[in-house]
Design a protein around this motif. Structure first.
Motif, PDB file in Angstrom:
ATOM      1  N   ILE A  74      41.842  82.393  86.123  1.00 44.19           N
ATOM      2  CA  ILE A  74      42.270  81.814  84.703  1.00 44.19           C
ATOM      3  C   ILE A  74      41.281  80.690  84.586  1.00 44.19           C
ATOM      4  N   LEU A  75      40.682  80.961  83.477  1.00 45.08           N
ATOM      5  CA  LEU A  75      39.756  79.473  82.988  1.00 45.08           C
ATOM      6  C   LEU A  75      40.401  78.879  81.948  1.00 45.08           C
ATOM      7  N   GLY A  76      40.804  77.634  82.368  1.00 46.72           N
ATOM      8  CA  GLY A  76      41.781  76.822  81.369  1.00 46.72           C
ATOM      9  C   GLY A  76      40.955  75.797  80.549  1.00 46.72           C
ATOM     10  N   ARG A  77      41.783  74.834  80.100  1.00 48.86           N
ATOM     11  CA  ARG A  77      41.249  73.767  79.219  1.00 48.86           C
ATOM     12  C   ARG A  77      39.959  73.366  79.896  1.00 48.86           C
ATOM     13  N   PRO A  78      40.086  72.685  81.202  1.00 43.67           N
ATOM     14  CA  PRO A  78      38.944  72.103  81.685  1.00 43.67           C
ATOM     15  C   PRO A  78      37.729  72.752  81.736  1.00 43.67           C
ATOM     16  N   TRP A  79      37.608  74.136  81.863  1.00 43.11           N
ATOM     17  CA  TRP A  79      36.507  75.003  81.620  1.00 43.11           C
ATOM     18  C   TRP A  79      36.373  75.238  80.292  1.00 43.11           C
ATOM     19  N   ILE A  80      36.976  75.298  79.238  1.00 40.26           N
ATOM     20  CA  ILE A  80      36.742  75.511  77.676  1.00 40.26           C
ATOM     21  C   ILE A  80      35.885  73.976  77.312  1.00 40.26           C
ATOM     22  N   HIS A  81      36.555  72.963  77.816  1.00 37.31           N
ATOM     23  CA  HIS A  81      35.848  71.581  77.428  1.00 37.31           C
ATOM     24  C   HIS A  81      34.776  71.654  78.220  1.00 37.31           C
ATOM     25  N   ALA A  82      34.264  71.752  79.110  1.00 40.21           N
ATOM     26  CA  ALA A  82      33.140  71.644  80.061  1.00 40.21           C
ATOM     27  C   ALA A  82      32.071  72.399  79.387  1.00 40.21           C
ATOM     28  N   MET A  83      32.330  73.642  78.978  1.00 32.68           N
ATOM     29  CA  MET A  83      31.660  74.732  78.326  1.00 32.68           C
ATOM     30  C   MET A  83      31.466  74.444  76.884  1.00 32.68           C
ATOM     31  N   ARG A  84      32.254  73.429  76.273  1.00 32.34           N
ATOM     32  CA  ARG A  84      32.250  73.271  74.876  1.00 32.34           C
ATOM     33  C   ARG A  84      32.220  74.592  74.219  1.00 32.34           C
ATOM     34  N   ALA A  85      33.281  75.483  74.602  1.00 34.32           N
ATOM     35  CA  ALA A  85      33.607  76.503  74.192  1.00 34.32           C
ATOM     36  C   ALA A  85      34.673  76.656  72.832  1.00 34.32           C
ATOM     37  N   VAL A  86      34.650  77.783  72.367  1.00 31.19           N
ATOM     38  CA  VAL A  86      35.413  78.174  71.173  1.00 31.19           C
ATOM     39  C   VAL A  86      36.112  79.427  71.411  1.00 31.19           C
ATOM     40  N   PRO A  87      37.282  79.590  72.199  1.00 25.76           N
ATOM     41  CA  PRO A  87      37.786  80.945  72.262  1.00 25.76           C
ATOM     42  C   PRO A  87      38.523  81.519  71.253  1.00 25.76           C
ATOM     43  N   SER A  88      38.574  82.942  70.938  1.00 25.09           N
ATOM     44  CA  SER A  88      39.191  83.561  69.915  1.00 25.09           C
ATOM     45  C   SER A  88      39.963  84.683  70.507  1.00 25.09           C
TER      46      SER A  88
END
Length: 105
Positions: A74-88
């Motif tokens: 599970i890729l959670g908020r730490p990964w999302i923030h590190a990647m500067r990602a925008v999940p939809s």
């Protein structure tokens, strides 16, 4: 799976063993987690690994749990923030900036 509500990046046994990792590779992590079904899970430990997606690489710390899951991680908020990602969740995609523009997975 990308989970915007998860405060941790989680790795399950199939991926841990599939990467050839051993319990001696783990660092101590003894804070209990709550699984999707509400049960308390005691982690095996944590491990920092390089994650490369579409040429963008970040070092992430995964909490390793011995629990059933249909997912390998599970890729959670730490990964999302590190990647500067925008999940939809609507589009079942994630976008993030790279040196060559915006990547879509």
């Amino acid at each position: 799976m990308i989970d915007q509500g998860s405060r941790a990046d989680i790795m399950y046994p199939d991926l841990f063993e599939g990467l050839g990792l051993k319990n001696q590779d783990l660092m101590k992590y003894d804070i209990p987690l709550v699984s999707f079904d509400g049960r308390v899970v005691i982690p095996e430990g944590q491990i920092s690994l390089s994650v490369n997606m579409k040429g963008k690489e970040v070092i992430m710390t995964f909490i390793v749990v011995r629990s059933f899951s249909p997912y390998t991680e599970i890729l959670g908020r730490p990964w999302i923030h590190a990647m500067r990602a925008v999940p939809s969740t609507l589009h079942v995609k994630v976008k993030f900036p790279t040196e060559n523009g915006v990547a879509v997975v």
